[in-house]
Design an enzyme around this catalytic site. Structure first.
Site, short mmCIF file in Angstrom:
data_model
loop_
_atom_site.label_atom_id
_atom_site.label_comp_id
_atom_site.label_asym_id
_atom_site.label_seq_id
_atom_site.Cartn_x
_atom_site.Cartn_y
_atom_site.Cartn_z
N LYS A 87 -4.27 -20.56 15.27
CA LYS A 87 -3.47 -20.45 13.99
C LYS A 87 -3.39 -18.91 13.78
CE LYS A 87 -4.14 -25.16 12.74
NZ LYS A 87 -4.63 -26.01 11.53
N SER A 144 -7.56 -25.23 16.07
CA SER A 144 -7.06 -24.30 14.89
C SER A 144 -7.18 -22.70 14.88
CB SER A 144 -7.49 -24.91 13.60
OG SER A 144 -6.92 -25.94 13.20
N TYR A 152 -11.00 -23.62 5.54
CA TYR A 152 -10.61 -24.86 4.82
C TYR A 152 -11.32 -24.77 3.25
CZ TYR A 152 -9.02 -25.61 9.37
OH TYR A 152 -8.79 -25.43 10.74
N VAL A 198 -11.37 -27.70 15.51
CA VAL A 198 -12.30 -28.96 15.37
C VAL A 198 -12.61 -28.83 16.97
CG1 VAL A 198 -11.04 -30.22 13.57
CG2 VAL A 198 -10.10 -30.35 15.93
N TYR A 212 3.44 -27.20 17.91
CA TYR A 212 2.04 -27.27 17.44
C TYR A 212 0.87 -27.70 18.13
CZ TYR A 212 -1.43 -28.39 13.81
OH TYR A 212 -2.79 -28.50 13.32
N1 GLN Z 1 -5.04 -30.05 16.32
C1 GLN Z 1 -5.87 -30.36 15.17
C2 GLN Z 1 -5.28 -31.04 14.23
O1 GLN Z 1 -3.95 -30.64 13.91
C3 GLN Z 1 -6.32 -28.97 14.57
C4 GLN Z 1 -7.21 -29.08 13.55
C5 GLN Z 1 -8.27 -28.07 13.15
O2 GLN Z 1 -8.72 -27.48 14.35
N2 GLN Z 1 -8.86 -28.09 12.16
O3 GLN Z 1 -5.56 -32.09 13.47
#
Ligand code: GLN
Length: 306
Positions: free
Chosen positions: A66, A63, A242, A260, A190
């Site tokens: 993003k 993420s 988050y 993650v 994505y």
């Molecule tokens: N690719 C992960 C997902 O879509 C990204 C989530 C994250 O890094 N928080 O679940």
């Protein structure tokens, strides 16, 4: 203390924390990552790089990507983007679906999964997923000033196989009209952006434009307008972790975005971009040792924006 000494002392301080937390296992390819890895890299505006630990080993940035897709999408569609994505912290988990129903399929912000999927859809703009993925990859290569930056095809495939939640989010938003493209194409983009693989050194370098009002301080190329750099930093501060974004602001005091894979990019405006990597995650899905590393680094340098 020199920055080299600071990163070395931060590494010492967090060594006992390594291995705590849990490696993300809902994406099978990520579950195989060695939990004892730890890297720190600080890229400064003068082009300096200060590293410790496994800072030159590539990992799945997940993420953290993003931030870069948002910068790219804002450059393409400008403020129209905000008609399809909000700018408020969600107070929910990164993959939560509950708010979407109450809020007519408009995700709270571009850093939760739903919001990032909309940003991927905006980049796709009716085109082919392969071309959009290639565009994102070349943007990252330009920002990292390194053509070896790659996408880990195994991680992307692993996510596509098990991405039931993301599929639900995307289908749900499609029903509300928030997603234009075929859901499969949007998710293909994505999943590939999440599978971008960078080292801490490359990631810190790639984030440097955000510490320098939108201009890459080394190549002197403008990446985003100054006000956009400021706004992306504001979103990183308020939404980058988050439902733990408030805690991160409290403890670190810098705009930050986690993934993650265990990576976090933090921005010290006017000074540096910092990347840390430690795969063990806390309950909110953010790196346990990585957060402590940034907390220590911010304390040692006094770089909090507050
Ligand atoms: N690719 C992960 C997902 O879509 C990204 C989530 C994250 O890094 N928080 O679940």
């Amino acid at each position: 203390m020199t920055l080299d000494a600071v990163v070395a002392s931060v590494l010492d301080r967090i060594t006992p924390e390594i291995g705590q937390g849990r490696v993300a296992d809902y994406i099978p390819a990520l579950a195989r990552v060695d939990p004892s890895k730890i890297g720190i890299a600080v890229a400064t505006l003068d082009g300096g790089l200060h590293t410790a630990g496994d800072a030159h080993e590539a990992f799945s940035i997940q993420s953290v990507s993003k931030v870069f897709t948002l910068a790219l999408a804002l450059g393409k569609v400008g403020s129209d983007l905000w008609q399809r994505v909000g700018r408020e912290p969600s107070g929910s988990a990164f993959n939560s679906i509950v708010q979407l129903e109450r809020e007519s399929g408009i995700p709270r912000n571009p850093f939760i999964n739903a919001g990032a999927i909309v940003v991927s859809d905006i980049l796709l703009a009716g085109g082919r997923p392969k071309e959009t993925t290639a565009e994102i990859l070349s943007f990252l290569r330009r920002l990292a000033d390194d053509d070896t930056v790659a996408i880990d095809a195994e991680v992307a495939a692993s996510e596509a196989e098990t991405g039931y939640r993301n599929l639900s989010l995307a289908n749900f938003m499609k029903a509300f009209g928030t997603i234009d493209g075929p859901v499969a194409d949007t998710l293909d983009v994505y999943f590939h952006q999440c599978a971008l693989s960078l080292s801490c050194a490359q990631l810190a370098r790639a984030g440097l434009f955000l510490a320098n009002r939108g201009v890459d301080p080394v190549t002197r190329q403008r990446v985003v307008a100054e006000y956009r750099a400021r706004r992306i930093n504001a979103l990183m501060m308020t939404c980058g972790h988050y439902d733990a974004s408030g805690d991160f602001a409290f403890r670190v005091g810098l705009p930050g975005k986690s993934g993650v894979g265990g990576g976090i990019l933090a921005i010290a405006p006017g000074r540096a971009a910092v990347a840390v990597w430690s795969p063990g995650l806390n309950d909110s899905g953010n790196s346990h040792a990585g957060t402590i590393a940034l907390e220590e680094l911010a304390r040692e340098t006094g770089w909090s924006v507050f």
